[in-house]
Write a protein that holds these residues in place. Structure first.
Motif, PDB file in Angstrom:
ATOM      1  N   SER A   1       0.842  -1.195   0.000  1.00 39.34           N
ATOM      2  CA  SER A   1       0.000   0.000   0.000  1.00 39.34           C
ATOM      3  C   SER A   1       0.878   1.246   0.000  1.00 39.34           C
ATOM      4  O   SER A   1       2.032   1.210   0.452  1.00 39.34           O
ATOM      5  N   PRO A   2       0.359   2.377  -0.491  1.00 42.51           N
ATOM      6  CA  PRO A   2       1.134   3.624  -0.407  1.00 42.51           C
ATOM      7  C   PRO A   2       1.562   3.946   1.017  1.00 42.51           C
ATOM      8  O   PRO A   2       2.665   4.459   1.235  1.00 42.51           O
ATOM      9  N   GLU A   3       0.703   3.643   1.988  1.00 42.36           N
ATOM     10  CA  GLU A   3       1.055   3.916   3.384  1.00 42.36           C
ATOM     11  C   GLU A   3       2.273   3.109   3.811  1.00 42.36           C
ATOM     12  O   GLU A   3       3.169   3.630   4.493  1.00 42.36           O
ATOM     13  N   GLU A   4       2.322   1.841   3.414  1.00 35.14           N
ATOM     14  CA  GLU A   4       3.474   1.007   3.755  1.00 35.14           C
ATOM     15  C   GLU A   4       4.736   1.502   3.053  1.00 35.14           C
ATOM     16  O   GLU A   4       5.821   1.543   3.650  1.00 35.14           O
ATOM     17  N   ILE A   5       4.594   1.879   1.797  1.00 38.23           N
ATOM     18  CA  ILE A   5       5.746   2.337   1.015  1.00 38.23           C
ATOM     19  C   ILE A   5       6.327   3.614   1.617  1.00 38.23           C
ATOM     20  O   ILE A   5       7.539   3.713   1.871  1.00 38.23           O
ATOM     21  N   PHE A   6       5.474   4.591   1.874  1.00 37.71           N
ATOM     22  CA  PHE A   6       5.968   5.863   2.402  1.00 37.71           C
ATOM     23  C   PHE A   6       6.477   5.718   3.833  1.00 37.71           C
ATOM     24  O   PHE A   6       7.415   6.420   4.235  1.00 37.71           O
ATOM     25  N   ALA A   7       5.891   4.814   4.605  1.00 40.97           N
ATOM     26  CA  ALA A   7       6.377   4.608   5.972  1.00 40.97           C
ATOM     27  C   ALA A   7       7.822   4.121   5.959  1.00 40.97           C
ATOM     28  O   ALA A   7       8.663   4.600   6.748  1.00 40.97           O
ATOM     29  N   LEU A   8       8.140   3.178   5.076  1.00 40.95           N
ATOM     30  CA  LEU A   8       9.508   2.669   5.002  1.00 40.95           C
ATOM     31  C   LEU A   8      10.460   3.731   4.457  1.00 40.95           C
ATOM     32  O   LEU A   8      11.559   3.937   5.000  1.00 40.95           O
ATOM     33  N   ILE A   9      10.057   4.410   3.389  1.00 38.94           N
ATOM     34  CA  ILE A   9      10.915   5.443   2.810  1.00 38.94           C
ATOM     35  C   ILE A   9      11.228   6.519   3.848  1.00 38.94           C
ATOM     36  O   ILE A   9      12.387   6.927   4.023  1.00 38.94           O
TER      37      ILE A   9
END
Length: 532
Positions: A192-200
């Motif tokens: 999900s975008p939320e997972e992607i941005f959280a890691l970045i």
């Protein structure tokens, strides 16, 4: 970048493809590497991890120097797909015209696979370094050394995931390195975008807290480049407050500054106060990378005109395959005092320089004007676009033999001018008009252009076009702002030549499809981007 830094990269980075691609043959997996630089060394000692980090930088530039295709066109795909280009000839022109890469029925899928594979390789090796750093024994006095390793690896991972997400949208993230135990575990669904941005963001927060503002090894990630990247990420999340905090921190800290002369921004090795991150291709240094033909694509083939020989002053050797379109040329010409099209970022005029073949009635140094882009004669304007169209100088090795198509030039990725423009846009969206104008006008004033007294999204986009053209940012910016289709329909190509992209662009193309060769390696229900 120091010679020691680059030499280690050459000795270590040849292992990376072997480390990434795990085969089904268990005997092969257990074979001993016949090299002084072993896997055990790379991932079990502080010195090995430092070498592995250097290998990341070599891998990060692989999309340019390995498998980039005829004339290295794949290195320019994202530039080609913007609204600022004329795709005149060659493979890269097919991407610019949206003949290749438009959907799954057209050619050019290999070019997209080139990016997908390269950045996932970067991710995998970054994951390996990050995981190993938590198990390697560091002395208590070496905590800063460990955090430096982690900071660079995590920034590299963040940058790779950010690029993949902006291109392909339906990506998967993992923090586990490839191993014999998990080599055949395939992703079943997108993240999900939320997972992607959280890691970045977690990666970049760590880097910001642990990297120094500057580095003696030019080409490494720093706190400044990590903050710049985090500001870009914040813009994609519409987090204007965070974008302001990060971009203004870089601007105000004092270690970086805009160069006073636009002619110096892309001169030499780019090791100056405006550069935040550059890819290394240093000539004459061990491990400095291979030659490429990026510049060859971007300058007119003026040699066909009598009275001219190739010269650095005329832009070196070019084939006019992918060049600035009239929309971009006219944006730069709006202010006659703007220096960015005066042989600095762009060459706008080619001059006679060969006494042996000089035509009657002209002199050495005269501007060549035998063709006209606005001519009603197709033969005339076609020759203009081939031999006299303005060219891009941002990739020119100015001390190279002007007859060489293959040259070596460090490549700018992120620089302070973009930081100013990020700050300008974020302040504008927060209603801070005075600060927004101050930031934008700093860029215009440096270029000799008159300051503007009003600011909106169109003003921002126009200034980003003038300052950052062909640096690989434009397509992403148009997509982020939701105007990609509109701007391609209005501006791609030229009215009288190769404007077909205006008809071919559709909303689904705001996300690049996952190439068939890549999605076949994922789970059976892994989602392709909508519309393909």
């Amino acid at each position: 970048m120091k010679k020691e830094f680059m030499h280690i990269g050459r000795s270590a980075c040849w292992l990376l493809p072997l480390l990434f691609f795990v085969t089904s043959c268990q005997e092969f997996l257990e074979d001993e590497l016949l090299s002084e630089t072993s896997v055990d060394y790379l991932y079990s000692t502080p010195e090995g991890l430092e070498d592995a980090v250097v290998g990341l930088y070599a891998l990060n530039r692989a999309y340019i120097e390995s498998g980039a295709g005829n004339n290295d066109h794949r290195a320019l795909i994202m530039q080609a797909k913007s609204d600022l280009t004329l795709g005149r000839a060659g493979e890269i022109a097919l991407y610019a015209r949206l003949g290749w890469g438009r959907d799954l029925t057209t050619g050019g899928q290999g070019g997209y696979s080139h990016y997908w594979r390269n950045y996932y390789r970067v991710v995998d090796r970054a994951n390996a370094i990050i995981a190993a750093a938590e198990t390697v024994a560091f002395e208590d006095s070496d905590l800063d050394r460990k955090n430096q390793i982690l900071g660079e690896a995590r920034t590299m991972r963040a940058n790779a995931y950010f690029t993949l997400y902006r291109m392909f949208n339906n990506i998967f993230i993992t923090t586990e390195p490839t191993s014999p135990e998990n080599a055949f575990d395939v992703p079943q669904d997108k993240s999900s975008p939320e997972e992607i941005f959280a890691l970045i963001n977690a990666d970049l927060d760590f880097a910001i807290n642990n990297l120094e503002w500057t580095t003696p090894d030019f080409g490494r990630w720093t706190q400044a480049s990590a903050r710049h990247l985090k500001a870009k990420v914040a813009m994609w999340q519409s987090d204007w407050t965070e974008a302001i905090a990060q971009s203004d921190a870089v601007i105000n800290e004092g270690s970086y500054s805009l160069l006073s002369n636009t002619g110096d921004v892309f001169a030499g090795d780019l090791n100056h106060s405006e550069t935040l991150f550059a890819i290394q291709f240093e000539d004459g240094v061990i491990g400095g990378g291979t030659r490429n033909q990026i510049h060859f694509n971007l300058v007119a083939n003026y040699l066909e005109i009598p009275g001219v020989v190739r010269s650095s002053e005329n832009g070196g050797r070019g084939a006019s395959l992918l060049v600035p379109n009239n929309y971009l040329v006219d944006l730069l010409a709006e202010d006659p005092n703007d220096t960015r099209d005066d042989g600095t970022y762009m060459i706008s005029r080619y001059r006679y320089n060969d006494p042996a073949t000089l035509p009657p009635g002209v002199q050495i140094g005269d501007t060549i004007d035998i063709y006209d882009r606005d001519s009603e004669d197709p033969n005339n304007f076609r020759q203009y676009y081939k031999t006299l169209n303005p060219g891009v100088l941002k990739f020119q090795q100015r001390d190279a033999d002007p007859n060489e198509a293959n040259t070596i030039k460090n490549i700018m990725v992120y620089r302070l001018a973009e930081t100013y423009l990020i700050s300008a846009e974020a302040h504008m969206r927060q209603g801070n008009t005075d600060t927004a104008l101050e930031r934008l006008n700093a860029i215009r004033t440096r270029a000799g252009a008159a300051p503007v007294n009003e600011i909106n999204q169109e003003v921002i986009l126009d200034e980003r076009a003038r300052e950052l053209f062909f640096e690989g940012q434009r397509w992403f910016t148009l997509k982020r702002m939701g105007v990609l289709v509109e701007y391609i329909m209005d501006h791609a190509g030229n009215d009288n030549l190769q404007s077909i992209a205006r008809e071919r662009i559709t909303p689904i193309q705001q996300n690049i499809f996952i190439p068939e060769a890549e999605i076949q390696l994922l789970g059976p229900n892994y989602p392709q981007n909508e519309g393909y």
